[in-house]
Design an enzyme around this catalytic site. Structure first.
Site, short mmCIF file in Angstrom:
data_model
loop_
_atom_site.label_atom_id
_atom_site.label_comp_id
_atom_site.label_asym_id
_atom_site.label_seq_id
_atom_site.Cartn_x
_atom_site.Cartn_y
_atom_site.Cartn_z
N ASP A 1 1.01 -1.13 0.09
CA ASP A 1 0.07 -0.06 0.13
C ASP A 1 0.75 1.30 0.07
OD1 ASP A 1 0.73 -0.63 2.51
OD2 ASP A 1 -1.01 -0.47 3.67
N ASP B 1 7.59 3.50 3.16
CA ASP B 1 7.96 4.66 3.83
C ASP B 1 9.61 4.73 4.02
OD1 ASP B 1 8.11 6.81 5.45
OD2 ASP B 1 7.32 6.19 7.14
N PHE C 1 0.55 11.39 7.60
CA PHE C 1 0.10 10.12 7.81
C PHE C 1 -1.54 9.96 7.29
CE2 PHE C 1 -2.26 6.82 10.49
CZ PHE C 1 -1.29 5.98 10.27
N VAL C 2 -1.91 9.24 6.15
CA VAL C 2 -2.89 8.81 5.76
C VAL C 2 -3.40 7.66 5.93
CG1 VAL C 2 -2.34 10.31 3.50
CG2 VAL C 2 -1.72 7.87 3.60
N ASP D 1 -4.45 1.84 7.65
CA ASP D 1 -5.17 1.91 9.04
C ASP D 1 -4.77 2.97 9.75
OD1 ASP D 1 -2.77 0.46 9.52
OD2 ASP D 1 -3.75 -0.06 11.41
N ARG E 1 -9.38 1.15 7.19
CA ARG E 1 -8.92 0.49 5.84
C ARG E 1 -10.13 0.48 4.83
NH1 ARG E 1 -4.14 -2.11 7.10
NH2 ARG E 1 -3.83 -3.03 9.30
P1 5GP Z 1 8.45 1.26 5.97
O1 5GP Z 1 8.54 1.34 4.68
O2 5GP Z 1 8.94 2.01 6.80
O3 5GP Z 1 9.07 -0.34 6.48
O4 5GP Z 1 6.98 0.57 6.45
C1 5GP Z 1 5.74 0.91 5.69
C2 5GP Z 1 4.60 0.56 6.32
O5 5GP Z 1 4.14 1.58 7.42
C3 5GP Z 1 3.31 0.53 5.64
O6 5GP Z 1 2.98 -0.73 4.99
C4 5GP Z 1 2.39 0.84 6.50
O7 5GP Z 1 1.76 -0.08 7.56
C5 5GP Z 1 3.14 2.07 7.58
N1 5GP Z 1 2.97 3.35 7.07
C6 5GP Z 1 3.75 4.05 6.61
N2 5GP Z 1 3.30 5.34 6.22
C7 5GP Z 1 2.01 5.29 6.58
C8 5GP Z 1 0.92 6.40 6.55
O8 5GP Z 1 0.83 7.42 6.14
N3 5GP Z 1 -0.38 5.90 6.86
C9 5GP Z 1 -0.53 4.50 7.43
N4 5GP Z 1 -1.99 4.19 7.52
N5 5GP Z 1 0.56 3.69 7.40
C10 5GP Z 1 1.59 4.02 7.07
#
Ligand code: 5GP
Length: 190
Positions: free
Chosen positions: A107, A110, A160-161, A167, A173
């Site tokens: 989805d 980050d 943060f979306v 979620d 979701r």
């Molecule tokens: P990373 O890329 O930092 O390892 O992890 C990404 C995960 O962080 C995503 O799959 C999601 O679960 C969570 N995440 C990161 N940014 C956001 C955001 O803006 N909204 C939500 N709901 N989850 C986020």
């Protein structure tokens, strides 16, 4: 962007970032690109639970090639530094991935830490190729090399979306769009 408000959950949203129509348009474009790139192949799409579900469901409607899909659920543990990051599998794939062309469907990316670890794991298991498709990309948060998505729906600023699979404490979701939560929704939990 304005949208007719008919869902009570809409009242918790400060701003709509992508409408449902925007998301469908994005998925149609990504589907066209993926179908062209994988012509003559049958890629195995690997959805990362749980956030991937609406995106994967929309994306596959726009693929004009044969494809299969499977799901993986992982849990990330972050230590004090990048090097202490670890991923545990909570729900494993049921498909054999040896020699398969994999597209990991997520989805949002980050930091990219979780994906980098997953890519390494799948590579070690013998995948023929691995690419990443993400609906949202937060390039500002990226601090690892090796988790660069080939297929990006759209870039997103550092906010943060929620919605369309994303979620806040397992909620929102099911929103058909992606939006920013009103700040008091977070403050309520403090
Ligand atoms: P990373 O890329 O930092 O390892 O992890 C990404 C995960 O962080 C995503 O799959 C999601 O679960 C969570 N995440 C990161 N940014 C956001 C955001 O803006 N909204 C939500 N709901 N989850 C986020």
């Amino acid at each position: 962007m304005t949208k007719k408000r008919i869902n009570p959950l809409d009242n918790d949203i400060q701003e709509i970032f992508l409408s449902h129509e925007d998301i469908v348009t994005i998925c149609a474009k990504l589907g066209k690109r993926i179908s062209k790139d994988y012509e003559g192949k049958t890629p195995l799409l690997i959805g990362l639970l749980r956030g991937c579900v609406p995106f994967l469901a929309e994306l596959i409607k726009h693929l004009t090639i044969h494809c299969e899909y499977d799901f993986l659920e992982v849990e990330s543990y972050f230590g004090g530094t990048v090097s202490t990051h670890a991923v545990t599998i909570k729900r494993d794939l049921t498909s054999d991935i040896v020699g398969r062309h994999l597209i990991i469907v997520d989805d949002i990316i980050d930091t990219g830490l979780t994906l980098k670890t997953i890519c390494k794991m799948l590579e070690d298991k013998g995948a023929a190729s691995i690419e990443i498709a993400t609906l949202l990309n937060k390039p500002a948060g990226r601090n690892v090399i090796g988790a660069d998505p080939k297929y990006i729906g759209t870039e997103i600023p550092n906010a943060f979306v929620v919605g369309f699979g994303l979620d806040y404490q397992q909620k929102y979701r099911n929103l058909p769009y992606i939006g920013i939560l009103k700040p008091h929704m977070y403050q309520k939990d403090k």
